[in-house]
Design a protein around this motif. Structure first.
Motif: not given
Length: 750
Positions: A84-89
Motif C-alpha cells: 500500500s506504498s504511495v511510491l507508484s502514485e
C-alpha cells in the motif's frame, strides 16, 4: 518471526509490533490479506524510505535513460510487491504513467484499484506472485523494488524465494533495463544481490537520506543495469556521496561487503581460469548457456550441499566447429578417478579430442574422485541428471534426454586369469575376453576369444592382445586322456571356450592383434630389396625390438620372416614371465631376450659400432653393409605428458643420435608413436627430422597410433618403385599382412 532490521522497521511503520504479529511471516499470502484487512481501506504503509527522500534519486534514475528503447518514450515500470506504498502514485503524478503494480494479496489489490481507478486510470494493478510472474520476457524497462526482496529473505526461510524472485525480475527486464532495489541491505540480502548480479550487470549502490522518516535504519538503493552476459564489472559505490549515515554499523557492513565483492570480481575479470560454481554458470559467468558458443570451455563445480548427494569437478565444452553431424545436442562424459590424470582428460587439447569423438555440440565432462569411490554408477547418474539439465542449450527437441557416456572397452565376457604387481611396471592384468558383437548378421558370426595384457598404470590401453584358437593337437590327446586314470585331472586343466564347452585353447601366433603391428611390418617395404637380398643369401637380418609386452610381435616376426635374427630388450623380468606363462612366448636361436634398459643397450652397441667402423675403415676402407632393424614399442608410465608411447626418453636427441650410430648407416628405425597432442607430435617429428635423412609416417585412422620410419641414409632404402617393393615384401611373408592397404597411407615427411 525473528527481530531483524526489516521486521523492526516494518513494526515501526505499522504503528507497533501488535498489528505486525498478524503476519506470522512475510511470505504468507493469507497473513498479508489479514494484515491489510486490519489496517482498513485507504491506508498507506511505508516500511522505510519516504517519497520525499526517494524523489531525487529515483527521478534521476528514471530520467537518466531508464527507458531501454530510448527516443524519449516513457519507460515501462514494474513495482513488484507494491503493498500500500504511495511510491507508484507519486511516480504517476511525476509523469510516469506506464506503471504496473503486482502483489499477491487480493485484499490489497482490490483496495488499490478502488483508490486509484479514477484519479490514475492508466496505472495497472495485478494480483500476482512476484516469484512467478505471468509477464513475457523483456516486458519492462525499469523494476522498482521497495522492500519486496527484504520481505522474502527472512533468515529462517533461506534464499530460495529470493532467488526465484530475482530470476523472474531478470527475465521480465529488457536488455539495458534497470532494476532498482530499495533495501536495508542486511548481510544475507546483500550477499544474494551481489552474487546474483555478478555477471553481465553494471551495479551501483547509494544510501538514501532519512530526513523525512527519521528512521533508525539506513535504506540503500542498489541499481543493476542489464548488460552483456559473461562480462564482470566492478561495483560503483556512491556511498561517499551520500552524506551522513543514520546507522554507521549498517553502512560499515555494506562498505566491507562491497570491498570483498569487488576483490572477487577483479579475480574473475583477470583472465585467470577460476573454477566456477554451477550457479555462476547459470548466472551467465561464461555467457548465455542456452546458446552454443564454439570453443567455449570452462571448469566448474557441479552440485552442492542440500541440492545433490555429491559435488563433482566438471568442464563445460562447446564444440569448436559447427557441424551437421552432431549425434548429441548435449552429452555428459564421466571420467573415472583412475583415468582422470591421463592427458586425454586432464589437458585442454585432450578434452577437445573427446568432444570430437563424442560428436556432441556441448559436452559436460565430469570427473569422479575418492568421494565417489563406493557409489553405484546409477546413483551417480541420478544425482547428476537434474544438475546437468540446467546446462542444456536451447534444443528444438525439448524432451530429448541428455545421454551419459563413459570410456568402455566393449567387452561382453571377461575372465581374469592373473593379477600381478611388478616393482617396475606396476599392476598387470591378464584376462580372456569376448567382445560385443555389433554385426547385424550375428547368427553368421562365431564368437572369438582374445587374451589381453593390460598395464594398469595406463588403464585405457590394452598393451597386447592375442587370438585364442582351439589346439588341434589336443583332440587326439583328449581321446587318450579319457582312457587314462589321470583324465579327470587333465580335464580340470582344460579351459572353457566362448560357447562354454571344454576345449584346449592356444595363442595363434600368426594373428596380429594390433593394427599398428601390421603397419610396422608393412613398413619393411621401405627396405624390401635389402631384406630380399639377405633372404636369398641366407644372411640373418639383425632385428632389435625394445619392449616385449606379451611377446606377440616378436613371435609373429619369427614365424613370418624366418631370416630375421630377433633380439628383444625388456626392462621387467616379470613381463617376460607373464609372456611365457600366458601368451606362449618362447625363445630359441632365432629369438632371444635381453633383460635390461633399452636405451643403455642401444648406447653400448652404438659405441661399439663406432669403434668397429673406425677400425674397419682404417683396415679395408669399406663400411659395414649389413641392414638392421630397430623397433621401439614401449608405453610411457607418465601419461600426463601427452605422450602415451613411447616414453619421452626414447625421443630425446641423445637417444636418436645413438640409434643412428646403432644402425650404422644401413637400416630402418621404427617407432610407435601415440600422442593426442599435436604439439608433442610435432616435437617428436622435428627431432627425428634433425637426426635422420629420411622420415616416413603411417597414420592409423582407426587408432591414435602413428608409426614413424626413419633411415640414416638412402643405402638400403627402396624409394623409387614402392609397388615393386611391396610385392617383394609380400613374397617373403609367411603370414598374411595387408601390406598394400597400409602402404597407401604412407606419407613422406622428409
Amino acid at each position: 518471526m525473528a527481530t531483524t532490521p526489516a521486521a523492526a522497521a516494518a513494526a515501526a511503520a505499522a504503528g507497533g509490533a501488535a498489528i505486525l504479529d498478524t503476519l506470522g511471516d512475510f511470505t504468507s499470502r493469507e497473513n498479508w490479506d489479514k494484515f491489510f484487512a486490519l489496517r482498513g481501506t485507504g491506508d498507506s504503509f511505508e516500511w522505510y524510505a519516504e517519497w520525499d527522500d526517494l524523489r531525487a534519486p529515483l527521478l534521476s534514475l528514471l530520467h537518466g535513460g531508464g527507458g531501454a528503447e530510448g527516443g524519449g518514450k516513457a519507460p515501462e515500470i514494474l513495482v513488484p510487491g507494491c503493498g500500500s506504498s504511495v511510491l507508484s502514485e507519486r511516480l504517476y503524478d511525476a509523469g510516469f504513467r506506464r506503471v504496473t503494480n503486482v502483489d499477491f494479496s487480493r485484499v490489497l489489490v482490490a483496495d488499490m484499484l478502488r483508490r486509484h481507478a479514477r484519479a490514475r486510470p492508466e496505472m495497472r494493478w495485478r494480483v500476482m506472485d512476484m516469484t512467478d510472474m505471468q509477464f513475457t520476457d523483456g516486458s519492462f524497462d525499469v523494476i522498482l523494488d521497495k522492500g519486496g526482496l527484504d520481505a522474502l529473505m527472512e533468515p529462517e526461510a533461506g534464499t530460495k524465494l529470493g532467488m526465484k524472485y530475482l530470476n523472474e525480475a531478470k527475465r521480465v527486464l529488457k536488455s539495458g533495463g534497470k532494476f532498482a532495489c530499495l533495501t536495508l541491505a542486511e548481510s544475507h540480502v546483500l550477499a544474494l544481490l551481489l552474487s546474483e548480479f555478478r555477471f553481465g550487470w553494471d551495479m551501483s549502490i547509494q544510501a538514501i537520506g532519512n530526513e523525512s522518516s527519521k528512521s533508525a535504519f539506513q535504506t540503500f538503493m542498489v541499481v543493476m543495469v542489464k548488460g552483456k552476459m559473461g562480462v564482470v564489472h566492478p561495483i560503483q559505490s556512491l556511498l561517499d556521496q551520500s552524506g551522513k549515515f543514520c546507522n554507521m554499523k549498517q553502512a560499515n557492513d555494506v562498505i566491507h561487503s562491497l570491498e570483498k565483492e569487488n576483490t572477487i570480481r577483479e579475480s574473475y575479470s583477470s583472465g585467470v581460469d577460476i573454477t566456477l560454481s554451477l550457479r555462476d554458470l547459470q548466472l551467465g559467468a561464461v555467457g548465455d548457456l542456452k546458446v552454443i558458443i564454439p570453443g567455449r570451455r570452462r571448469m566448474f563445480i557441479l552440485g552442492d550441499q542440500g541440492n545433490s548427494l555429491y559435488c563433482y569437478k566438471a568442464v563445460l565444452l562447446d564444440a569448436r566447429k559447427r557441424t551437421e553431424t552432431f549425434v548429441y545436442h548435449c552429452g555428459v562424459f564421466i571420467v573415472p578417478k583412475v583415468r582422470a590424470h591421463e592427458w586425454l582428460f586432464a589437458s585442454e587439447e585432450g578434452q577437445w579430442h573427446v568432444v570430437e569423438s563424442a560428436k556432441a555440440a556441448r559436452l559436460i565432462m565430469v570427473f569422479l574422485d575418492s568421494r565417489h569411490a563406493n557409489a553405484d554408477m546409477d546413483v551417480i547418474k541420478n544425482d547428476l541428471s537434474p544438475l546437468v539439465k540446467d546446462l542444456e542449450p536451447g534444443n528444438p527437441e525439448e524432451e530429448a534426454r541428455i545421454p551419459f557416456m563413459m570410456a568402455g572397452d566393449g567387452v561382453k565376457q571377461r575372465e581374469i586369469l592373473q593379477e600381478v604387481t611388478s616393482e617396475i611396471t606396476g599392476p598387470m592384468v591378464v584376462e580372456d575376453v569376448v567382445y560385443e558383437n555389433n554385426d547385424e548378421d550375428q547368427s553368421s558370426m562365431t564368437e572369438k576369444m582374445f587374451r589381453r595384457l593390460i598395464f594398469k598404470r595406463n588403464s585405457g590401453l590394452v598393451q597386447s592382445e592375442a587370438l585364442l584358437v582351439k589346439d588341434s593337437t589336443s583332440d587326439k590327446a583328449d581321446e587318450n586322456n579319457k582312457k587314462s586314470p589321470s583324465a579327470s585331472k587333465k580335464r580340470r586343466n582344460q579351459k572353457k571356450g566362448p560357447s562354454g564347452s571344454k576345449t584346449v585353447l592356444r595363442i595363434d601366433h600368426s594373428y596380429l592383434g594390433s593394427s599398428y603391428h601390421s603397419s610396422i611390418i608393412s613398413g619393411f617395404s621401405l627396405i624390401a630389396s635389402a631384406l630380399d637380398s639377405a633372404a636369398v643369401a641366407g644372411t640373418k637380418v639383425s632385428t632389435t625390438v625394445i619392449g616385449l609386452g606379451a611377446g606377440t610381435l616378436p613371435m609373429f616376426l619369427r614365424g613370418c620372416l624366418p631370416f630375421l635374427d630377433i633380439k628383444v630388450v625388456e626392462l621387467d623380468p616379470l613381463v617376460e614371465e607373464v609372456a611365457n606363462k600366458y601368451f606362449g612366448f618362447s625363445t630359441d636361436e632365432q629369438l632371444q631376450v635381453h633383460l635390461g634398459d633399452g636405451i643403455k643397450f642401444i648406447d653400448d652397441i652404438a659405441v661399439a659400432n663406432s669403434r668397429a667402423t673406425t677400425q674397419q675403415l682404417m683396415s679395408t676402407g669399406n663400411e659395414n653393409n649389413a641392414v638392421k632393424i630397430l623397433i621401439v614399442d614401449v608405453d610411457s608410465s607418465d601419461v600426463s605428458s601427452g605422450l602415451s608411447c613411447p616414453h619421452a626418453n626414447f625421443v630425446e636427441d641423445s637417444f636418436l643420435l645413438a640409434v643412428k650410430k646403432f644402425l650404422d648407416e644401413g637400416g630402418l628405425f621404427i617407432i610407435n608413436l601415440v600422442s593426442r597432442s599435436s604439439a608433442v607430435r610435432e616435437m617428436v617429428v622435428s627431432r627425428l627430422k634433425a637426426a635422420f635423412e629420411h622420415l616416413y609416417s603411417l597414420h592409423l585412422e582407426e587408432d591414435l597410433n602413428e608409426v614413424l620410419f626413419a633411415t640414416p641414409s638412402e643405402r638400403c632404402l627402396d624409394n623409387n618403385n614402392m609397388d615393386e617393393a611391396v610385392a617383394k615384401l609380400k613374397a617373403m611373408l609367411k603370414f598374411p599382412v595387408n601390406v598394400e592397404s597400409d602402404m597407401k597411407k604412407l606419407q613422406k615427411l622428409q
